[in-house]
Design an enzyme around this catalytic site. Structure first.
Site, PDB file in Angstrom:
ATOM      1  N   HIS B   7      46.909   5.293  13.658  1.00 49.28           N
ATOM      2  CA  HIS B   7      47.525   5.033  12.248  1.00 49.28           C
ATOM      3  C   HIS B   7      48.753   5.718  12.284  1.00 49.28           C
ATOM      4  O   HIS B   7      49.079   6.682  13.152  1.00 49.28           O
ATOM      5  CB  HIS B   7      46.612   5.401  11.345  1.00 49.28           C
ATOM      6  CG  HIS B   7      46.432   6.837  11.214  1.00 49.28           C
ATOM      7  ND1 HIS B   7      45.159   7.325  11.841  1.00 49.28           N
ATOM      8  CD2 HIS B   7      47.118   8.047  10.527  1.00 49.28           C
ATOM      9  CE1 HIS B   7      45.104   8.835  11.643  1.00 49.28           C
ATOM     10  NE2 HIS B   7      46.204   9.098  10.744  1.00 49.28           N
ATOM     11  N   HIS B  79      53.067  11.596   9.883  1.00 48.36           N
ATOM     12  CA  HIS B  79      52.538  11.894  11.226  1.00 48.36           C
ATOM     13  C   HIS B  79      52.119  10.536  11.760  1.00 48.36           C
ATOM     14  O   HIS B  79      52.005   9.519  11.410  1.00 48.36           O
ATOM     15  CB  HIS B  79      51.572  12.912  11.197  1.00 48.36           C
ATOM     16  CG  HIS B  79      50.261  12.439  10.773  1.00 48.36           C
ATOM     17  ND1 HIS B  79      49.867  12.754   9.533  1.00 48.36           N
ATOM     18  CD2 HIS B  79      49.228  11.648  11.356  1.00 48.36           C
ATOM     19  CE1 HIS B  79      48.625  12.364   9.217  1.00 48.36           C
ATOM     20  NE2 HIS B  79      48.141  11.773  10.206  1.00 48.36           N
ATOM     21  N   GLU B 130      49.121  13.611  15.584  1.00 50.88           N
ATOM     22  CA  GLU B 130      47.531  13.727  15.619  1.00 50.88           C
ATOM     23  C   GLU B 130      46.905  13.248  16.854  1.00 50.88           C
ATOM     24  O   GLU B 130      47.364  12.170  17.216  1.00 50.88           O
ATOM     25  CB  GLU B 130      47.065  13.145  14.050  1.00 50.88           C
ATOM     26  CG  GLU B 130      45.621  13.552  13.841  1.00 50.88           C
ATOM     27  CD  GLU B 130      45.057  12.857  12.827  1.00 50.88           C
ATOM     28  OE1 GLU B 130      45.775  12.240  12.155  1.00 50.88           O
ATOM     29  OE2 GLU B 130      44.010  13.146  12.375  1.00 50.88           O
TER      30      GLU B 130
END
Lengths: 134, 134
Positions: B7, B79, B130
């Site tokens: 994502h 992010h 991430e």
């Protein structure tokens, strides 16, 4: 309207160092750098299984990412590009919905040789959105 | 090491307005908002054909995205999350490559119920990365 995420563009001050980092530290597949003088950037493609990341470094004196790097000297995520089927229909629907298209409002031929438009980040919560007709 | 883009996370000051914009103006499929108090955010998932965008709004008094929104009051891309097969092996390889892992260095259980780690944006040209084990 929105189709696939075509790419996430990351502006970097040092393309060679960023390419080495994605290739060697993150273990990603990266392309050779491609100079795109008509777009004011040199680009390296980071190929992921479902989309790609584009590392962008300014090229020439009038780069569209120069101001971003002035504000974010280390670099950062610059825009996200979504695919659309019909860019003129998408544009007209967006304008009707109150969104602003950057520039003249007419699609330009983007870095992949396809028509693109950019939407005003103020209309999308600080995110610069590119639409690309595929 | 890097797998799919799981994502792209976008921090927004007004989740209801952002959700309406993605649904109504951009014509995307959006989820109902989900409060994740243990992560300090409320999230709406924007489903695209190949990945997803997560719209995040701070929740509670100690949200990890509060400082970002202080600096970027309109919101912005916060992010990017990549999938990895083995997060401990990925972490060890990254540390060996000189990258810094945020926090204790031990994976936490992320918003999707899977182990996650965050990498220091200064080691990746201003981009907060991430990693999520899938």
């Amino acid at each position: 309207m929105l189709g696939r995420v075509n790419h996430v563009a990351i502006a970097v001050p040092d393309l060679a160092a960023a390419t080495a980092s994605y290739r060697d530290t993150l273990g990603a597949t990266v392309s050779a750098p491609q100079a795109l003088p008509e777009h004011g950037v040199t680009v390296v493609f980071v190929e992921l299984p479902n989309t790609k990341v584009e590392l962008l470094q300014p090229l020439g004196t009038d780069s569209p990412i120069a101001a971003f790097l002035d504000k974010n000297p280390s670099g950062g995520m610059h825009h996200i590009c979504y695919e659309v089927g019909d860019i003129l229909a998408a544009r007209d629907q967006l304008i009707q919905g109150g969104a602003r298209v950057l520039g003249t409002g007419e699609p330009k031929i983007g870095a992949h040789g396809k028509p693109v438009l950019f939407l005003h980040p103020k209309d999308f919560f600080g995110t610069l959105i590119e639409l690309e007709q595929v």
